[in-house]
Motif scaffolding. Structure first.
Motif, PDB file in Angstrom:
ATOM      1  N   TYR A 324      -5.478   5.817  27.258  1.00  0.00           N
ATOM      2  CA  TYR A 324      -6.182   4.749  26.537  1.00  0.00           C
ATOM      3  C   TYR A 324      -6.352   3.533  27.446  1.00  0.00           C
ATOM      4  O   TYR A 324      -5.375   2.982  27.955  1.00  0.00           O
ATOM      5  N   TYR A 333      -4.220   2.093  19.469  1.00  0.00           N
ATOM      6  CA  TYR A 333      -5.509   2.471  18.886  1.00  0.00           C
ATOM      7  C   TYR A 333      -5.292   3.271  17.611  1.00  0.00           C
ATOM      8  O   TYR A 333      -4.368   4.083  17.520  1.00  0.00           O
ATOM      9  N   ARG A 338      -8.924  -1.045  18.135  1.00  0.00           N
ATOM     10  CA  ARG A 338      -7.741  -1.407  18.900  1.00  0.00           C
ATOM     11  C   ARG A 338      -6.727  -2.052  17.951  1.00  0.00           C
ATOM     12  O   ARG A 338      -7.096  -2.641  16.925  1.00  0.00           O
ATOM     13  N   TRP A 356     -12.587  -4.497  17.179  1.00  0.00           N
ATOM     14  CA  TRP A 356     -13.247  -3.708  18.225  1.00  0.00           C
ATOM     15  C   TRP A 356     -14.373  -4.539  18.819  1.00  0.00           C
ATOM     16  O   TRP A 356     -14.603  -5.695  18.417  1.00  0.00           O
TER      17      TRP A 356
END
Length: 401
Positions: A324, A333, A338, A356
């Motif tokens: 990630y 995530y 996020r 995001w």
């Protein structure tokens, strides 16, 4: 909150514009239910329309959670329950160098030279929400990415007159070889696009119409859709490109096509759950306001407060976190967004903050702990400047008293 300190945002954006690092931008900040700052810069005005690209994904996530809360879908269900074509027996996985346990009789070679093996298990709805499906985005910079060929083939067939609907596009994308076994790792790809079709099948409604009925209309998101009506085109914010020296220039016709904005009035062939929506600062602010307000907007409860809590919990395991790209900035995530785990790694913030961004640099955050929300809009092909993003975040967070 120190409202006067938020005026430093005006100084920040004025400097960015004077240096030709941004042209058109807008920002909205709410704290404890009160609008504490909003302004528009460059050519941006109230109700200017931006393409939000991957900021479509959190909207798709909320749509999925609406169905989850109604008991219509379950996170552990296989996608094949709703789209039978997308199942393990139809999917293949690109063989890695260390995968010697698969006998040669089980392998085949793709046209791009990848060795492929049968997929061992079905993709789950949870995998789509967490980008652990193994599905890849088309990327011409990756020579072994099979999705490039799928996309090119669909474009050729569409140009030849073949008709595609949402499901047909999703199936073609999903049946491209997977980068790994579902649930094994993390990869940013077409998961949200496939999730949009799960929502379509589970609800019995066209995906876009489900969004309109369950999200856009209740939240008064009157300018959010997959294309811009001709009568609204005067409000379209055209994208720019950032040169190597950091300055901006108009995008070329080729880049405008790559950005999917050659003709914003044209209806899309595929209503993507991953990145096709246009919106405004005002519309997305309503969406963010719902998230910071326990899932409620005015007198309408869109999703529950428990679902909002769920959005603030990362769901990646240790192996997935290594893949990630925001892990080194303190984020986890989940649910196509996020999630802040370690604010000390990225600047001021709070554990459990989520949100995001989008390809052209649009960005939003929801911080339930501080009752804070921020929505930012711009249109630059190369995306958001991480330095600018940290600067406006730090100004906003340092204003909280």
């Amino acid at each position: 909150m120190n409202y006067s300190k938020l005026k430093e945002l005006d100084d920040l954006f004025a400097k960015e514009i004077s240096l030709n690092k941004i042209k058109d931008a807008s920002i909205h900040v709410e704290h404890k239910g009160k609008v504490v700052f909003e302004n528009f810069y460059g050519n941006a005005k109230p109700r200017s329309i931006f393409k939000i690209y991957s900021m479509t994904k959190p909207i798709t996530s909320v749509a999925a959670m609406i169905l989850l809360e109604r008991g219509v879908i379950d996170l552990e269900e296989a996608v094949s329950r709703y789209i039978p074509e997308i199942c393990a027996r139809n999917q293949t996985v690109i063989v890695k160098e260390n995968e010697k346990e698969y006998g040669k009789e089980n392998l085949k070679k793709s046209s791009r030279g990848n060795l492929l093996r049968p997929c061992g298990k079905d993709v789950k709805i949870r995998d789509l929400l967490n980008m652990t499906s193994g599905m890849m985005y088309p990327n011409p910079c990756e020579p072994f990415n099979e999705v490039n060929d799928v996309q090119s083939d669909m474009e050729r067939r569409i140009a030849g007159g073949e008709k595609f609907d949402n499901t047909k596009v999703a199936v073609e994308l999903a049946l491209a070889p997977l980068a790994f076994e579902p649930g094994e790792d993390w990869l940013y790809g077409t998961s949200a696009d496939i999730l949009g079709i799960v929502i379509e099948k589970a609800s019995g409604m066209n995906f876009g119409e489900f969004l309109r009925k369950e999200i856009f209309q209740p939240l008064k998101m009157q300018d959010t859709w997959f294309h811009i009506p001709a009568e609204k085109m005067s409000r379209w914010m055209k994208p720019y490109s950032r040169k190597e020296d950091g300055h901006l220039e108009d995008v070329s016709p080729e880049m405008l096509a790559w950005l999917g904005q050659t003709d914003p009035t044209q209806e899309v062939i595929f209503q993507s759950g991953g990145g096709y929506l246009y919106s405004t600062l005002e519309d997305y602010t309503n969406f963010a306001h719902m998230l910071i307000n326990g899932g409620k907007f005015e007198d309408k409860q869109i999703i529950s407060p428990k679902t909002i809590e769920y959005f603030g919990i990362s769901q990646l395991n240790e192996k997935q976190m290594k893949s990630y790209w925001l892990a080194d900035q303190g984020y986890g995530y989940a649910n196509l967004m996020r999630v802040m785990l370690h604010p000390e790694m990225s600047g001021l913030g709070s554990v459990g903050e989520f949100g995001w961004d989008g390809l052209a640099g649009t960005y939003f955050l929801i911080d339930p702990k501080e009752e804070l929300m921020v929505v930012y809009m711009q249109q630059i092909k190369e995306g958001g400047d991480p330095v600018l993003r940290r600067k406006y975040r730090n100004i906003i967070y340092s204003s909280i008293s």
